[in-house]
Design a protein around this motif. Sequence first.
Motif, PDB file in Angstrom:
ATOM      1  N   ALA A 159       9.902   4.145   6.768  1.00 47.35           N
ATOM      2  CA  ALA A 159       8.992   4.709   7.521  1.00 47.35           C
ATOM      3  C   ALA A 159       9.583   6.415   7.273  1.00 47.35           C
ATOM      4  CB  ALA A 159       8.309   4.304   7.914  1.00 47.35           C
ATOM      5  N   ILE A 160      11.157   6.167   7.524  1.00 46.35           N
ATOM      6  CA  ILE A 160      11.341   7.366   7.520  1.00 46.35           C
ATOM      7  C   ILE A 160      11.281   8.551   5.755  1.00 46.35           C
ATOM      8  CG2 ILE A 160      13.548   9.056   8.248  1.00 46.35           C
ATOM      9  CD1 ILE A 160      13.967   7.092  10.146  1.00 46.35           C
ATOM     10  N   GLY A 161      11.424   7.349   5.236  1.00 43.39           N
ATOM     11  CA  GLY A 161      11.912   7.910   4.027  1.00 43.39           C
ATOM     12  C   GLY A 161      10.429   8.681   3.088  1.00 43.39           C
ATOM     13  N   ILE A 162       9.054   7.622   3.515  1.00 44.12           N
ATOM     14  CA  ILE A 162       7.658   7.956   2.657  1.00 44.12           C
ATOM     15  C   ILE A 162       7.758   9.983   4.006  1.00 44.12           C
ATOM     16  CG2 ILE A 162       5.183   7.444   2.206  1.00 44.12           C
ATOM     17  CD1 ILE A 162       6.725   4.952   2.653  1.00 44.12           C
ATOM     18  N   THR A 163       7.399   9.601   5.032  1.00 48.02           N
ATOM     19  CA  THR A 163       7.776  11.140   5.784  1.00 48.02           C
ATOM     20  C   THR A 163       7.823  12.132   4.985  1.00 48.02           C
ATOM     21  OG1 THR A 163       7.137   9.899   7.459  1.00 48.02           O
ATOM     22  CG2 THR A 163       7.713  11.834   7.870  1.00 48.02           C
ATOM     23  N   LEU A 177       1.000  -1.608   0.409  1.00 54.40           N
ATOM     24  CA  LEU A 177       0.666  -0.005  -0.195  1.00 54.40           C
ATOM     25  C   LEU A 177       1.034   1.489   0.230  1.00 54.40           C
ATOM     26  CD1 LEU A 177      -2.426   1.612   0.012  1.00 54.40           C
ATOM     27  CD2 LEU A 177      -3.021   0.934   2.549  1.00 54.40           C
ATOM     28  N   ALA A 178       1.453   1.746   0.578  1.00 56.70           N
ATOM     29  CA  ALA A 178       2.818   1.854   1.088  1.00 56.70           C
ATOM     30  C   ALA A 178       3.683   2.617  -0.843  1.00 56.70           C
ATOM     31  CB  ALA A 178       3.349   2.188   2.626  1.00 56.70           C
ATOM     32  N   GLY A 194       2.770  -0.574   9.341  1.00 56.58           N
ATOM     33  CA  GLY A 194       3.508  -2.034   9.037  1.00 56.58           C
ATOM     34  C   GLY A 194       4.414  -2.242  10.146  1.00 56.58           C
ATOM     35  N   VAL A 195       5.230  -1.018  10.407  1.00 56.41           N
ATOM     36  CA  VAL A 195       6.256  -1.215  11.203  1.00 56.41           C
ATOM     37  C   VAL A 195       5.825  -1.933  12.265  1.00 56.41           C
ATOM     38  CG1 VAL A 195       8.206  -0.155  12.446  1.00 56.41           C
ATOM     39  CG2 VAL A 195       7.754   0.333   9.800  1.00 56.41           C
ATOM     40  N   LEU A 249       1.127   6.745   6.276  1.00 59.09           N
ATOM     41  CA  LEU A 249       0.750   5.954   7.771  1.00 59.09           C
ATOM     42  C   LEU A 249       0.543   4.658   7.532  1.00 59.09           C
ATOM     43  CD1 LEU A 249      -1.107   6.374  10.503  1.00 59.09           C
ATOM     44  CD2 LEU A 249      -3.028   6.873   8.845  1.00 59.09           C
ATOM     45  N   ALA A 250       0.534   3.840   6.357  1.00 63.87           N
ATOM     46  CA  ALA A 250       0.339   2.789   6.071  1.00 63.87           C
ATOM     47  C   ALA A 250       1.827   1.980   7.100  1.00 63.87           C
ATOM     48  CB  ALA A 250       0.003   2.475   4.424  1.00 63.87           C
TER      49      ALA A 250
END
Length: 585
Positions: free
Chosen positions: A125-129, A61-62, A242-243, A237-238
């Motif tokens: 997650a940090i990269g997408i943020t 999803l991400a 997942g994390v 958020l997705a």
Amino acid sequence: MEQNSPHLILSSDESMYVLLDNCLYTTDGTVDYRNRPANRLKTGSWKACFFIIATASFERLAFFGMSANLLLYFKYELNEHSATASRNLSNWTGACYIAPLFGAFVADGYVGKYWTIASTSIVYAIGITLLTLSASAPEWMSTLFTTDAYNVTDAQTIICFTALYLVAVASGGLKACIAAYGADQFDDNDKAEKKFKSSYFNWYYQMMNIGNLLAHSLVVWVQDNVGWDWGFGIPALAMATGVVLFFSGTWFYRNHKPRGSPMTSFFQVVVASLKKKNTIVPTDALLLYEISGANSTITGSRKLDHTTNFRFFDKAAVETPSDRAKGSINPWSLCTVTQVEELKTMLRLLPIWITGIIFSTARSQMDNLVVLQGSFMDTQVGKSSFNIPPASLSTFGILSVIFWVPVYDQIIVPLTRKLTNHPNGLTQLQRIGTGYFISIFSMLSAGILEVIRLNIVKRHNYYEISPIPISIFWQVPQFLLMGCAEVFTLVGQMEFFYEQVPDSMRSLGSALRLMIIAMGNYTSSLLVSIVIKVTTKDGKPGWIPDNLNYGKLQNFFWLLAVLSLINLGVFVVVAKWHTSKRVVG
């Protein structure tokens, strides 16, 4: 006697003690989160796979929440030309799928799958943020750079690609390990668990596509109708979800211990073979060197039977008087049959691996030039005011996958099993080849649609009109065909590379499969560059201009269809030549 110990109660019968111990713990060397032998009742199987599959679904999803509409983001938000945007998307996607090679090397050799997934998912997650921040407030990005050198768009572009390539690097660890880690939860030495493994790959791919479906429908709609800040925020958020899910399953996972660099064993075979290049290999394979007992010298790998191809490397397993001259065996001079066969196994995979590149090149167009094609078509749904985003047409491909996975698992497998007597119905290579065949028709469908679209443009002089009055839903057949092809080829590749690589290199097997996708994207980028250079000579608009109404995009789809047909013929030849690895016992 201790009354609370079931082991001691049965200690009078040693065989019963061993039997109970074997029933209680896995026999493939896996351990739990405390590094103890894995209890088969408390760890692994479907209860552990729930967390792993859920993590993979949220990662999909991400990932597709970012990538599905990225071509249009590059073109309209970062002001890139069509061909440039297509190349940048292909190059970034390729990086995402080539990075797993390094992630697999680290996971199998040094860190283990669990810690590789755990650490890289956080960086992911940090990269997408960071990507979300670059899209939500591009104005403040310019303050990070000298205003005389960069404008707001330049600054936004730099931060965007920094974030995207941070995701690419992090995805290397996650993508390399997540599918193999789920398969590790089933004990290969337990017949009851092993029979679920093939179904696991089917349902793993099914759940990934549910995440993919949400990305191509909900997230893409948000990006087109609400904004890129929310459009990238949902994937962020997705990924965070997942994390959390992955760490929540820690108590249930079975873990293989890392075994050091897998390349060392390969180099030993090559060096030993070269040292003995003049040695004659005996015709009887039983005369080749192998240790006694049930276990291999390679931790985590089962013994392999001898095969007859690549006989030069058999020289590494020919024992000579000098091999024991110093009292102990030098592994750089004498290798076991299993070591030799593991190298042969990897060499036999290469032709199959290469044939996957053209399929991946064709498949990559569904999120690339097919999206661009759809952006020049009527996106209105019926007579309503709702417009479907071009990237959302991929939902039909995903729905096709979601439809075909249970059909394949519950109907096609039982039917073909009766015809072939193969436990999985079709062999893994037959399954892959079937997908190659179906993908040809997807490219033909895309090309035919472009011919029809351009005929409307020519007939009504719509060259400067976008979109033209032809419904985007005419793209549905090509997505349905490619979705069906994916169920055969991609799931087949997933199982094939997991099963055929040496036992100690399962993450590497996943990485090899993902590298096919990377090479497909790089091949797509290369083809686009060549096509642009060749077809734009003498001031011609070329096949893929910014305004597709002046182009000949159908020729690019014809090219891919022809390459796919040739590739299928090559695959049939190499599949007949391929010899599967054979485990002793």
